[in-house]
Scaffold this motif. Structure first.
Motif, PDB file in Angstrom:
ATOM      1  N   PRO A 172     -42.245 -88.480  42.647  1.00 42.66           N
ATOM      2  CA  PRO A 172     -43.547 -89.074  42.984  1.00 42.66           C
ATOM      3  C   PRO A 172     -43.765 -90.444  42.333  1.00 42.66           C
ATOM      4  N   VAL A 173     -43.339 -90.599  41.065  1.00 43.51           N
ATOM      5  CA  VAL A 173     -43.504 -91.886  40.392  1.00 43.51           C
ATOM      6  C   VAL A 173     -42.663 -92.953  41.074  1.00 43.51           C
ATOM      7  N   LEU A 174     -41.434 -92.626  41.429  1.00 45.95           N
ATOM      8  CA  LEU A 174     -40.566 -93.585  42.111  1.00 45.95           C
ATOM      9  C   LEU A 174     -41.163 -94.006  43.451  1.00 45.95           C
ATOM     10  N   LEU A 175     -41.646 -93.030  44.228  1.00 46.60           N
ATOM     11  CA  LEU A 175     -42.264 -93.345  45.521  1.00 46.60           C
ATOM     12  C   LEU A 175     -43.505 -94.201  45.345  1.00 46.60           C
ATOM     13  N   GLY A 176     -44.276 -93.916  44.306  1.00 47.71           N
ATOM     14  CA  GLY A 176     -45.472 -94.707  44.045  1.00 47.71           C
ATOM     15  C   GLY A 176     -45.133 -96.142  43.698  1.00 47.71           C
ATOM     16  N   LEU A 177     -44.128 -96.330  42.841  1.00 50.00           N
ATOM     17  CA  LEU A 177     -43.721 -97.685  42.461  1.00 50.00           C
ATOM     18  C   LEU A 177     -43.170 -98.459  43.664  1.00 50.00           C
ATOM     19  N   ILE A 178     -42.449 -97.765  44.548  1.00 51.61           N
ATOM     20  CA  ILE A 178     -41.938 -98.403  45.771  1.00 51.61           C
ATOM     21  C   ILE A 178     -43.089 -98.827  46.669  1.00 51.61           C
ATOM     22  N   THR A 179     -44.097 -97.964  46.781  1.00 49.76           N
ATOM     23  CA  THR A 179     -45.270 -98.289  47.604  1.00 49.76           C
ATOM     24  C   THR A 179     -45.975 -99.533  47.067  1.00 49.76           C
ATOM     25  N   VAL A 180     -46.143 -99.599  45.740  1.00 49.74           N
ATOM     26  CA  VAL A 180     -46.816-100.751  45.129  1.00 49.74           C
ATOM     27  C   VAL A 180     -46.036-102.034  45.383  1.00 49.74           C
ATOM     28  N   LYS A 181     -44.713-101.943  45.301  1.00 50.45           N
ATOM     29  CA  LYS A 181     -43.881-103.146  45.460  1.00 50.45           C
ATOM     30  C   LYS A 181     -43.880-103.668  46.892  1.00 50.45           C
ATOM     31  N   PHE A 182     -43.772-102.764  47.864  1.00 53.64           N
ATOM     32  CA  PHE A 182     -43.597-103.202  49.244  1.00 53.64           C
ATOM     33  C   PHE A 182     -44.883-103.155  50.078  1.00 53.64           C
ATOM     34  N   ALA A 183     -45.906-102.499  49.588  1.00 53.44           N
ATOM     35  CA  ALA A 183     -47.180-102.460  50.316  1.00 53.44           C
ATOM     36  C   ALA A 183     -48.337-102.537  49.322  1.00 53.44           C
ATOM     37  N   PRO A 184     -48.453-103.656  48.595  1.00 54.82           N
ATOM     38  CA  PRO A 184     -49.456-103.755  47.528  1.00 54.82           C
ATOM     39  C   PRO A 184     -50.890-103.603  48.024  1.00 54.82           C
ATOM     40  N   ASN A 185     -51.212-104.163  49.180  1.00 56.57           N
ATOM     41  CA  ASN A 185     -52.583-104.063  49.695  1.00 56.57           C
ATOM     42  C   ASN A 185     -52.937-102.622  50.051  1.00 56.57           C
ATOM     43  N   ALA A 186     -52.004-101.964  50.717  1.00 55.69           N
ATOM     44  CA  ALA A 186     -52.232-100.563  51.092  1.00 55.69           C
ATOM     45  C   ALA A 186     -52.311 -99.671  49.861  1.00 55.69           C
ATOM     46  N   SER A 187     -51.472 -99.949  48.867  1.00 54.06           N
ATOM     47  CA  SER A 187     -51.457 -99.110  47.668  1.00 54.06           C
ATOM     48  C   SER A 187     -52.756 -99.241  46.884  1.00 54.06           C
ATOM     49  N   ALA A 188     -53.362-100.434  46.888  1.00 55.43           N
ATOM     50  CA  ALA A 188     -54.637-100.628  46.183  1.00 55.43           C
ATOM     51  C   ALA A 188     -55.737 -99.763  46.794  1.00 55.43           C
ATOM     52  N   LYS A 189     -55.772 -99.702  48.124  1.00 57.07           N
ATOM     53  CA  LYS A 189     -56.764 -98.864  48.793  1.00 57.07           C
ATOM     54  C   LYS A 189     -56.448 -97.383  48.610  1.00 57.07           C
ATOM     55  N   LEU A 190     -55.155 -97.065  48.704  1.00 60.32           N
ATOM     56  CA  LEU A 190     -54.734 -95.667  48.565  1.00 60.32           C
ATOM     57  C   LEU A 190     -54.982 -95.149  47.157  1.00 60.32           C
ATOM     58  N   LYS A 191     -54.893 -96.039  46.176  1.00 61.74           N
ATOM     59  CA  LYS A 191     -55.096 -95.647  44.782  1.00 61.74           C
ATOM     60  C   LYS A 191     -56.486 -95.060  44.572  1.00 61.74           C
ATOM     61  N   GLU A 192     -57.510 -95.712  45.128  1.00 66.54           N
ATOM     62  CA  GLU A 192     -58.883 -95.210  44.982  1.00 66.54           C
ATOM     63  C   GLU A 192     -59.056 -93.873  45.681  1.00 66.54           C
ATOM     64  N   LEU A 193     -58.483 -93.764  46.890  1.00 69.34           N
ATOM     65  CA  LEU A 193     -58.573 -92.510  47.640  1.00 69.34           C
ATOM     66  C   LEU A 193     -57.905 -91.378  46.872  1.00 69.34           C
ATOM     67  N   MET A 194     -56.735 -91.646  46.303  1.00 68.21           N
ATOM     68  CA  MET A 194     -55.988 -90.620  45.587  1.00 68.21           C
ATOM     69  C   MET A 194     -56.713 -90.165  44.324  1.00 68.21           C
ATOM     70  N   LEU A 197     -59.201 -87.680  45.569  1.00 68.63           N
ATOM     71  CA  LEU A 197     -58.460 -86.532  46.088  1.00 68.63           C
ATOM     72  C   LEU A 197     -57.897 -85.705  44.939  1.00 68.63           C
ATOM     73  N   SER A 198     -57.404 -86.373  43.895  1.00 69.37           N
ATOM     74  CA  SER A 198     -56.826 -85.670  42.751  1.00 69.37           C
ATOM     75  C   SER A 198     -57.869 -84.825  42.036  1.00 69.37           C
ATOM     76  N   ILE A 199     -59.066 -85.368  41.854  1.00 69.18           N
ATOM     77  CA  ILE A 199     -60.136 -84.602  41.211  1.00 69.18           C
ATOM     78  C   ILE A 199     -60.455 -83.363  42.028  1.00 69.18           C
TER      79      ILE A 199
END
Length: 326
Positions: A172-194, A197-199
């Protein structure tokens, strides 16, 4: 209190293995959300300034088991032997991956938290059996010999360690870091959603764990709640005090505090229900119940403390200044 808790040892505690695999899947999703806020350069910073990591490991492997033993000694008139052994078992387990999300949510050093969880998990085959043997052995020898029936040589399953490190943390950490590197805008929005969702996931997890033994929780949770609350506060206190005295940065202190107060009690349950270590007649209710409730309570307490850290200046005020002077 003592007599009521002893009655737990005659009761069977349900443990849904299918549900446990589902919870591990949830944790992998949560860790992906945590990884969306990680920065690779911060990992290098942890190794370049390893004091915080060293303090966290010392607290996890040495201080927490010792403090837990002292707690069991001081409360021996209130805590029956198998409940005490359950507390020692939990304290012997590595930090839980739940702390990684709690640290990220609390605006702590999530990279440090991930490294501490990874290292203590990798060290579990060595330190969990050693700590349980030492502190459990001392309790049996000097406090109550009746606990000797559950003083077993622990064998931490390599598959469980590999699954936690690789599937629950690594992938999961590797996939997250890949997402941040190649889709920074999407990851910023997804971060808040997650985050939200995590709570929600943690609330569902707590509900599932309680529902498996709802009748027993209703009848015995009062005393167990108090005991686990004290133990959990000791864990948080050990992490906070040690990292404050060690003059670690605020973000590191939050990470160490949440890590030491969040134990992988799921590993403890897996050991208890491993019939090669604890036969069914030995894995008694009191020991199992305290370990199971730890798994519920550290989610609740972690969210509470994480919220306090996130929205207040609690850990940057007079308390930390007082400890620095000490």
């Amino acid at each position: 209190m003592y007599e009521s808790l002893q009655q737990l040892d005659t009761l069977a505690i349900n443990f849904n293995r299918t549900g446990n695999w589902l919870l591990l899947l949830f944790m992998a999703v949560v860790m992906y959300g945590v990884a969306l806020g990680l920065k690779p350069q911060f990992f290098r910073g942890v190794f370049n300034r390893p004091r915080s990591l060293f303090i966290g490991l010392v607290c996890q492997w040495l201080v927490l088991p010792f403090v837990t033993f002292l707690m069991c000694v001081l409360l021996r008139g209130f805590i029956p032997p198998l409940v005490a052994m359950g507390l020692i078992l939990v304290a012997s387990c590595p930090g839980g991956a739940v702390s990684n999300f709690m640290t990220s949510y609390a605006k702590g050093n999530a990279e440090l938290s991930v490294l501490m969880s990874t290292v203590t998990t990798l060290g579990a085959p060595i330190f969990t059996p050693i700590n349980y043997a030492i502190w459990g052995g001392l309790y049996v020898k000097y406090m109550d010999s009746r606990a000797g029936e559950v003083l077993r040589t622990l064998q931490v399953p390599p598959l469980q360690i590999a699954m936690t490190v690789i599937l629950i943390i690594g992938v999961p950490v590797l996939l997250g870091l890949i997402t941040v590197k190649f889709a920074p805008n999407a990851s910023a929005k997804l971060k808040e959603l997650m985050r939200y969702l995590s709570i929600a996931v943690f609330i569902v997890v707590a509900a599932i764990m309680i529902s498996q033994n709802i009748i027993l929780f209703e009848e015995y949770i009062g005393y167990i709640f108090i005991i686990v609350l004290i133990h959990n506060l000791l864990g948080f206190g050990v992490g906070y005090t040690a990292s404050t005295i060690g003059k670690t940065p605020v973000k590191d202190r939050r990470a160490v505090t949440l890590e030491i107060g969040t134990q992988n009690s799921g590993l403890g349950l897996l050991l208890l229900f491993n019939t090669g270590i604890f036969p069914p007649e030995v894995a008694k209710g009191g020991m199992v119940f305290v370990t199971a409730w730890w798994g519920v309570w550290h989610i609740v307490s972690g969210l509470i403390l994480g919220t306090v850290f996130r929205f207040t200046g609690f850990d940057t005020g007079e308390l930390s200044k007082f400890l620095h002077k000490k």
